[in-house]
Design a protein around this motif. Structure first.
Motif, mmCIF file in Angstrom:
data_model
loop_
_atom_site.group_PDB
_atom_site.id
_atom_site.type_symbol
_atom_site.label_atom_id
_atom_site.label_comp_id
_atom_site.label_asym_id
_atom_site.label_seq_id
_atom_site.Cartn_x
_atom_site.Cartn_y
_atom_site.Cartn_z
ATOM 1 N N LEU A 166 -0.697 -6.857 5.003
ATOM 2 C CA LEU A 166 -0.331 -5.505 4.596
ATOM 3 C C LEU A 166 0.473 -4.821 5.698
ATOM 4 O O LEU A 166 0.336 -5.169 6.877
ATOM 5 N N PRO A 167 1.315 -3.835 5.351
ATOM 6 C CA PRO A 167 2.100 -3.133 6.369
ATOM 7 C C PRO A 167 1.191 -2.496 7.422
ATOM 8 O O PRO A 167 0.215 -1.813 7.064
ATOM 9 N N ASN A 169 1.697 0.003 9.301
ATOM 10 C CA ASN A 169 1.820 1.471 9.352
ATOM 11 C C ASN A 169 1.552 2.114 8.000
ATOM 12 O O ASN A 169 2.021 3.224 7.733
ATOM 13 N N ARG A 170 0.816 1.437 7.120
ATOM 14 C CA ARG A 170 0.544 1.987 5.796
ATOM 15 C C ARG A 170 -0.332 3.231 5.901
ATOM 16 O O ARG A 170 -1.157 3.355 6.810
ATOM 17 N N GLU A 171 -0.154 4.123 4.947
ATOM 18 C CA GLU A 171 -0.941 5.353 4.940
ATOM 19 C C GLU A 171 -2.360 5.070 4.440
ATOM 20 O O GLU A 171 -2.561 4.192 3.589
ATOM 21 N N GLU A 180 -4.102 4.416 -3.044
ATOM 22 C CA GLU A 180 -3.749 3.625 -1.868
ATOM 23 C C GLU A 180 -2.246 3.379 -1.766
ATOM 24 O O GLU A 180 -1.725 3.202 -0.673
ATOM 25 N N GLY A 181 -1.559 3.313 -2.872
ATOM 26 C CA GLY A 181 -0.106 3.167 -2.846
ATOM 27 C C GLY A 181 0.391 1.854 -2.294
ATOM 28 O O GLY A 181 1.480 1.783 -1.714
ATOM 29 N N LEU A 182 -0.368 0.768 -2.469
ATOM 30 C CA LEU A 182 0.043 -0.535 -1.965
ATOM 31 C C LEU A 182 0.959 -1.234 -2.953
ATOM 32 O O LEU A 182 0.843 -1.055 -4.167
ATOM 33 N N SER A 183 1.869 -2.030 -2.436
ATOM 34 C CA SER A 183 2.662 -2.925 -3.274
ATOM 35 C C SER A 183 2.312 -4.356 -2.888
ATOM 36 O O SER A 183 1.848 -4.616 -1.775
ATOM 37 N N PRO A 185 2.264 -7.773 -1.388
ATOM 38 C CA PRO A 185 2.985 -8.407 -0.277
ATOM 39 C C PRO A 185 3.733 -9.657 -0.744
ATOM 40 O O PRO A 185 3.343 -10.301 -1.721
ATOM 41 N N ASP A 206 -7.927 -3.822 -4.443
ATOM 42 C CA ASP A 206 -6.722 -3.141 -3.985
ATOM 43 C C ASP A 206 -5.446 -3.699 -4.597
ATOM 44 O O ASP A 206 -4.350 -3.204 -4.300
#
Length: 238
Positions: A166-167, A169-171, A180-183, A185, A206
């Motif tokens: 995961l990034p 620096n993700r929020e 969570e706003g994940l896309s 990977p 997630d």
């Protein structure tokens, strides 16, 4: 234990398509904290019958609502949920309703977050001792003779992606609505410490559009000659 992503087999011989949606659903949410209007996919519970709910009409139309209204409706649904269910904005309930036609394999996965199976294939897998396989009836009309009896598998969300994929620096999740706003990977990795020990088929908390299975499930399908899906290896890290 090895794990796999289940995806549709897009070989030319499979022409079947199911055009359907679940009978009821929670609205999406308008969050005053993160300012997002959103709904989740993959949090579907086809075994849940909402007919005991008095405000049933509130669960028919797809829409977004202020978070307070969403939370009120979520409270009406929670007593009816199966153990292990996780509800999010946009969660859906009840049987798939629609129509279908074409040539189907033993499994059908036209949509990334829905997995259908022929009744006889499900019974074979259950006889193999595979865990967590629950088939639910559908209200789908087939436009052909000799139509198969398809069931929707109710797949619970358990486990997570490993932080390494995961990034950095993700929020963090929104403290008000939980978004969570994940896309997905490019190279997803499972967090081994979060994976279930009692399920051979599950989603991720997630990334619930992914349908994950154990090697026990994949090997049983291949041994029994159950077609319609393919298995993509998915690494894990503890």
């Amino acid at each position: 234990m090895r794990y796999f992503i289940i995806e549709e087999d897009k070989s030319p011989g499979y022409t079947g398509f199911v055009n359907a949606g679940h009978k009821w659903g929670l609205p999406g949410v308008i969050c005053p904290a993160c300012k997002a209007t959103w709904s989740a996919t993959g949090k579907d519970y086809p075994s849940v019958d909402l007919t005991p709910v008095t405000a049933l009409a509130d669960f028919v139309e797809a829409r977004a609502e202020p978070i307070e209204e969403y939370e009120r409706l979520r409270g009406l649904v929670r007593p009816l949920l199966p153990p292990g269910a996780v509800v999010k904005p946009g969660s859906s309930f009840g049987p798939l309703v629609g129509n279908a036609q074409g040539r189907f394999g033993q499994f059908v996965s036209n949509y990334s977050d829905v997995l259908l199976v022929r009744r006889e294939a499900l019974e074979k897998l259950q006889a193999e001792g595979l865990r967590g396989l629950k088939g639910c009836r559908m209200e789908v009309r087939f436009r052909q003779r000799n139509s198969p009896e398809l069931l929707e598998l109710e797949i619970l969300p358990v486990g997570r992606l490993h932080p390494k994929c995961l990034p950095p620096n993700r929020e963090p999740p929104c403290p008000r609505c939980g978004r969570e706003g994940l896309s997905l990977p490019q190279e997803p990795v499972l967090d081994a410490a979060t994976l279930p020990s009692d399920l051979d088929l599950f989603r991720l908390l997630d990334m619930s559009t992914l349908v994950i299975c154990t090697e026990r499930f994949a090997e049983a399908c291949q041994r029994l000659g159950l077609d319609g899906i393919v298995f993509l290896p998915l690494p894990t890290e503890g």
